[in-house]
Scaffold this active site. Structure first.
Site, PDB file in Angstrom:
ATOM      1  N   GLU A  32       0.831  -1.197   0.000  1.00 26.21           N
ATOM      2  CA  GLU A  32       0.000   0.000   0.000  1.00 26.21           C
ATOM      3  C   GLU A  32       0.871   1.254   0.000  1.00 26.21           C
ATOM      4  OE1 GLU A  32      -3.971   1.601   2.407  1.00 26.21           O
ATOM      5  OE2 GLU A  32      -2.660   0.091   3.299  1.00 26.21           O
ATOM      6  N   TYR A  33       1.923   1.242   0.813  1.00 24.61           N
ATOM      7  CA  TYR A  33       2.846   2.383   0.871  1.00 24.61           C
ATOM      8  C   TYR A  33       3.513   2.569  -0.493  1.00 24.61           C
ATOM      9  CZ  TYR A  33       6.679   5.452   2.317  1.00 24.61           C
ATOM     10  OH  TYR A  33       7.559   6.503   2.412  1.00 24.61           O
ATOM     11  N   SER A  79      29.372  21.422  24.342  1.00 24.46           N
ATOM     12  CA  SER A  79      29.690  20.073  24.794  1.00 24.46           C
ATOM     13  C   SER A  79      29.465  20.030  26.310  1.00 24.46           C
ATOM     14  CB  SER A  79      31.134  19.707  24.460  1.00 24.46           C
ATOM     15  OG  SER A  79      32.030  20.668  24.991  1.00 24.46           O
ATOM     16  N   GLU A 106      18.687  11.140  31.230  1.00 26.16           N
ATOM     17  CA  GLU A 106      18.449  10.273  30.080  1.00 26.16           C
ATOM     18  C   GLU A 106      19.772   9.654  29.654  1.00 26.16           C
ATOM     19  OE1 GLU A 106      17.155  12.398  26.598  1.00 26.16           O
ATOM     20  OE2 GLU A 106      18.476  14.098  27.014  1.00 26.16           O
ATOM     21  N   LYS A 108      23.147   8.794  27.692  1.00 36.10           N
ATOM     22  CA  LYS A 108      24.064   9.525  26.811  1.00 36.10           C
ATOM     23  C   LYS A 108      24.496   8.553  25.719  1.00 36.10           C
ATOM     24  CE  LYS A 108      28.353  12.177  26.603  1.00 36.10           C
ATOM     25  NZ  LYS A 108      28.932  11.369  25.507  1.00 36.10           N
ATOM     26  N   ASP A 110      26.113   7.083  22.341  1.00 37.88           N
ATOM     27  CA  ASP A 110      27.435   7.268  21.749  1.00 37.88           C
ATOM     28  C   ASP A 110      27.289   7.366  20.235  1.00 37.88           C
ATOM     29  OD1 ASP A 110      30.041   7.700  22.278  1.00 37.88           O
ATOM     30  OD2 ASP A 110      30.611   5.614  22.561  1.00 37.88           O
ATOM     31  N   TYR A 213      17.977  10.517  17.688  1.00 39.13           N
ATOM     32  CA  TYR A 213      17.289  10.678  18.969  1.00 39.13           C
ATOM     33  C   TYR A 213      17.499  12.109  19.475  1.00 39.13           C
ATOM     34  CZ  TYR A 213      16.288   5.702  19.636  1.00 39.13           C
ATOM     35  OH  TYR A 213      15.794   4.431  19.508  1.00 39.13           O
ATOM     36  N   LYS A 302      29.579   9.700  33.440  1.00 35.66           N
ATOM     37  CA  LYS A 302      30.093   8.632  32.594  1.00 35.66           C
ATOM     38  C   LYS A 302      30.078   7.283  33.306  1.00 35.66           C
ATOM     39  CE  LYS A 302      31.520   9.586  28.968  1.00 35.66           C
ATOM     40  NZ  LYS A 302      32.711  10.248  28.457  1.00 35.66           N
ATOM     41  N   CYS A 396      65.815  10.147  17.259  1.00 36.01           N
ATOM     42  CA  CYS A 396      64.453  10.414  16.800  1.00 36.01           C
ATOM     43  C   CYS A 396      64.036   9.328  15.808  1.00 36.01           C
ATOM     44  CB  CYS A 396      64.364  11.787  16.139  1.00 36.01           C
ATOM     45  SG  CYS A 396      62.737  12.138  15.404  1.00 36.01           S
ATOM     46  N   CYS A 399      63.648  11.376  12.156  1.00 35.19           N
ATOM     47  CA  CYS A 399      64.755  12.026  11.445  1.00 35.19           C
ATOM     48  C   CYS A 399      66.132  11.529  11.875  1.00 35.19           C
ATOM     49  CB  CYS A 399      64.683  13.544  11.621  1.00 35.19           C
ATOM     50  SG  CYS A 399      65.015  14.105  13.320  1.00 35.19           S
ATOM     51  N   CYS A 412      62.678  15.685  20.380  1.00 35.90           N
ATOM     52  CA  CYS A 412      63.493  15.890  19.189  1.00 35.90           C
ATOM     53  C   CYS A 412      63.677  17.390  19.030  1.00 35.90           C
ATOM     54  CB  CYS A 412      62.798  15.311  17.960  1.00 35.90           C
ATOM     55  SG  CYS A 412      63.652  15.703  16.407  1.00 35.90           S
ATOM     56  N   CYS A 417      62.480  18.381  11.465  1.00 33.70           N
ATOM     57  CA  CYS A 417      62.026  16.993  11.513  1.00 33.70           C
ATOM     58  C   CYS A 417      60.644  16.901  10.866  1.00 33.70           C
ATOM     59  CB  CYS A 417      61.960  16.510  12.960  1.00 33.70           C
ATOM     60  SG  CYS A 417      61.275  14.846  13.139  1.00 33.70           S
TER      61      CYS A 417
END
Length: 648
Positions: A32-33, A79, A106, A108, A110, A213, A302, A396, A399, A412, A417
């Protein structure tokens, strides 16, 4: 089908899609859709000028972009500050007199943050977070995400913010298909969501099964008094709703919610790395305001890091832009919290010695959300004699120059470098610095490798011929890159200072220098730097040494770049040179009044002390008002404030 029938069909298809994707209560069969969708598409092909922007045919995808344009948010996207314990939660609640407040909590999730802008009920744009003020225009990609409504039953201007995510099961299906096709596997759902949102081909975005969301709003014309009521309204417009959303009346209820959500960590279909806790009262949020980096009215509590065992097989050496050689642990590979971890930070060689770490050791590795994986323990009892000691380097790795061993840091000293040069150019062009779109890590590496650039200043000497022979550079991409470079030649002063890559001088420190010493930042003294709030001797010495060694180079760079200095026209009045504390609910936003006071030369403080000169008090003033009374600080209301500010 006439125009009226077409519009009715579009609305019906959108209702059906919302019922299927958002409410999980289908209203029509697939056949139908599809039949109605075909009629709509046929009408649009015959009447392209009548096609509406919220038609479901706009979700097809396939639009190919050269690159993403910049798009400014109408209100800044902030943030969040991270907290990791009940003690830190209590400390946050006590800051800003939040004890009597109710809190909205709520999950968090990721994923990748997205800002959707609706006007007259229609989605007009979508942008990534970017630097908080300006993001990347990903409107064409947002339109192919099924849970992003193209049309909402609200006519006012509103920015709806939320997280674009991929469910764990969909992520596994995507990787299974990529494995069959011989493609590289995606690292984890979070990176996959962010990468999918930034695809130049929107058909790829559509294939990634993204979900959106909502968690907040930016610019808006809503009149709600609480965040929970506002989000109930937003979610009623046709957005997804998670079943773990609640209002807590105390710290004990927050802890209980946190423990409950943590227990659901593995069961939740979407990866989450913590719980968002925010003050529910919007007027209290306005009162609390913001720090330089974060809102004071919300935090991310967290989850504990997930620990896994792995074997350290080697230690690689990385040379940063300041020349510091950093050891990086190379593991045999272990999956932690949805990410396959091969590399872990070892910080420095003192840390290796503290851990007593050897190549071949079995180690304990932790990772929490976006925290860089690290080794927390060495299982020395499991050694079998095959382990090899880790020695401090003398040369290093890039280099071959002799290294300077300063104990914790090994550097270094060779300014030429390659690793130092390339890292400094990448940092200079990055989003948080000069934000030169089109000059990412790989492009800078390519330009350096082919001799097109050898220093930061060479960026501004590039022209169209500089890209001849470089793979992937068509005329439009070259034009866009050169335009982005040109656009970066008038940056805010603090961004330019940040981009120089001075050790210990990040964005916050650079802003203080640019604000207090806008006209003499290049030639500051030790005393002037130490007078800056938050500056210690290490920061001041680092800034002075950098400017001494690189003075000529910075001056040369300023021949191509003209930093913008915000002109502050200070009006002298009774508040000039005084310390003012703002408390309670006022008729204007607190940030607006704070900026006005600072334009008078006042210092706006967040706490009352004996050094305070005035307390500007609004409705529902709390402990700050009481403390001001006890200390005898002059308390004024808005009427008196308006009268005093106009007196010379």
């Amino acid at each position: 089908m006439n125009h009226k029938e077409y519009l009715e069909a579009v609305n019906k298809l959108n209702d059906w899609a919302r019922a299927y994707y958002t409410d999980d209560t289908p209203m029509a069969s697939d056949d139908e859709y599809d039949a109605l969708y075909h009629k709509v598409a046929e009408f649009e092909s015959q009447n392209p000028n009548l096609k509406v922007i919220f038609s479901p045919t706009n979700r097809v995808g396939g639009e190919i972009l050269e690159q993403f344009e910049k798009l400014a948010h109408k209100a800044r996207m902030w943030s969040m500050e991270d907290i990791f314990s009940d003690d830190e939660l209590l400390a946050w609640i006590e800051r800003g007199d939040k004890r009597s407040q109710r809190f909205f909590v709520e999950p968090k999730f990721d994923g990748a943050s997205l800002n959707l802008t609706y006007e007259n009920g229609v989605l007009i744009s979508a942008a990534t977070r970017g630097d908080g003020s300006i993001g990347e225009d990903v409107t064409s990609n947002a339109r192919v995400i099924s849970s992003v409504p193209l049309q909402i039953p609200y006519s006012g201007l509103i920015e709806i913010r939320g997280e674009v995510v991929i469910t764990k099961s969909d992520f596994e299906k995507i990787n299974a298909n990529r494995a069959k096709d011989g493609q590289n596997l995606l690292a984890n759902p979070r990176n996959a969501a962010a990468g999918s949102l930034r695809q130049l081909d929107s058909s790829i975005t559509k294939s990634r099964r993204l979900k959106f969301y909502p968690w907040g709003v930016g610019a808006n014309e809503l009149k709600f008094s609480t965040h929970s009521d506002m989000m109930d309204f937003v979610r009623s417009l046709g957005f997804l709703r998670d079943d773990f959303v609640r209002v807590c009346n105390s710290i004990d209820e927050i802890r209980q919610a946190y423990d409950e959500l943590l227990s659901l960590r593995d069961e939740k279909p979407i990866m989450m790395d913590g719980m968002v806790v925010r003050v529910n009262s919007l007027s209290k949020c306005d009162e609390l305001g913001f720090t330089v980096k974060f809102p004071k009215f919300m935090v991310a509590y967290k989850f504990p890091a997930i620990q896994k065992s792995a074997k350290l097989i080697d230690v690689a050496l990385q040379v940063g832009r300041t020349g510091v050689v950093t050891p990086v642990g190379v593991l045999d590979g272990v999956e932690i919290d949805g990410a396959f971890v091969r590399n872990v930070t070892l910080h420095n060689f003192d840390e290796i010695e503290r851990l007593g770490l050897m190549k071949g050791d079995m180690v304990c590795v932790i990772r929490s959300g976006d925290v860089i994986p690290k080794i927390t323990d060495v299982y020395k009892a499991r050694r079998d004699g095959q382990e090899v000691a880790i020695s401090r380097p003398c040369k290093c790795p890039e280099c071959g120059s002799e290294l300077l061993d300063e104990g914790a840091f090994i550097k270094c000293q060779n300014l030429n470098c390659k690793a130092r040069v390339v890292s400094s150019i990448i940092y200079f062009a990055s989003k948080k610095c000069m934000n030169i779109d089109g000059l990412g890590d790989a492009i800078i590496e390519l330009l350096y490798k082919n001799g097109k650039i050898s220093s930061i200043i060479d960026i501004y000497r590039l022209d169209s011929s500089s890209f001849d022979g470089l793979e992937g550079f068509k005329s439009k991409k070259i034009e866009n890159t050169l335009n982005a470079i040109k656009a970066s030649q008038r940056p805010p002063l603090h961004r330019f200072i940040t981009s120089l890559g001075i050790e210990h001088i990040g964005e916050v420190a650079a802003k203080k220098i640019a604000t207090v010493y806008p006209n003499k930042w290049l030639d500051l003294s030790m005393d002037e730097l130490l007078n800056l709030d938050g500056f210690g001797e290490a920061m001041a010495l680092s800034y002075l040494e950098f400017m001494r060694v690189n003075h000529i180079k910075v001056v040369e760079l300023l021949e191509y770049i003209t930093p913008i200095i915000d002109e502050i026209n200070t009006t002298q009045n009774i508040f000039s040179g005084k310390t003012v504390v703002i408390t309670g609910t006022l008729s204007r936003p607190r940030d607006e009044i704070k900026a006005e006071l600072e334009s008078f030369g006042a210092k706006v403080s967040g706490s009352v002390s004996s050094k305070s000169d005035f307390v500007l008090s609004g409705e529902s003033s709390g402990s700050k008002y009481q403390k001001a009374l006890s200390l005898g600080i002059k308390i004024i209301d808005e009427i008196e404030y308006e009268r005093l500010k106009n007196e010379s």
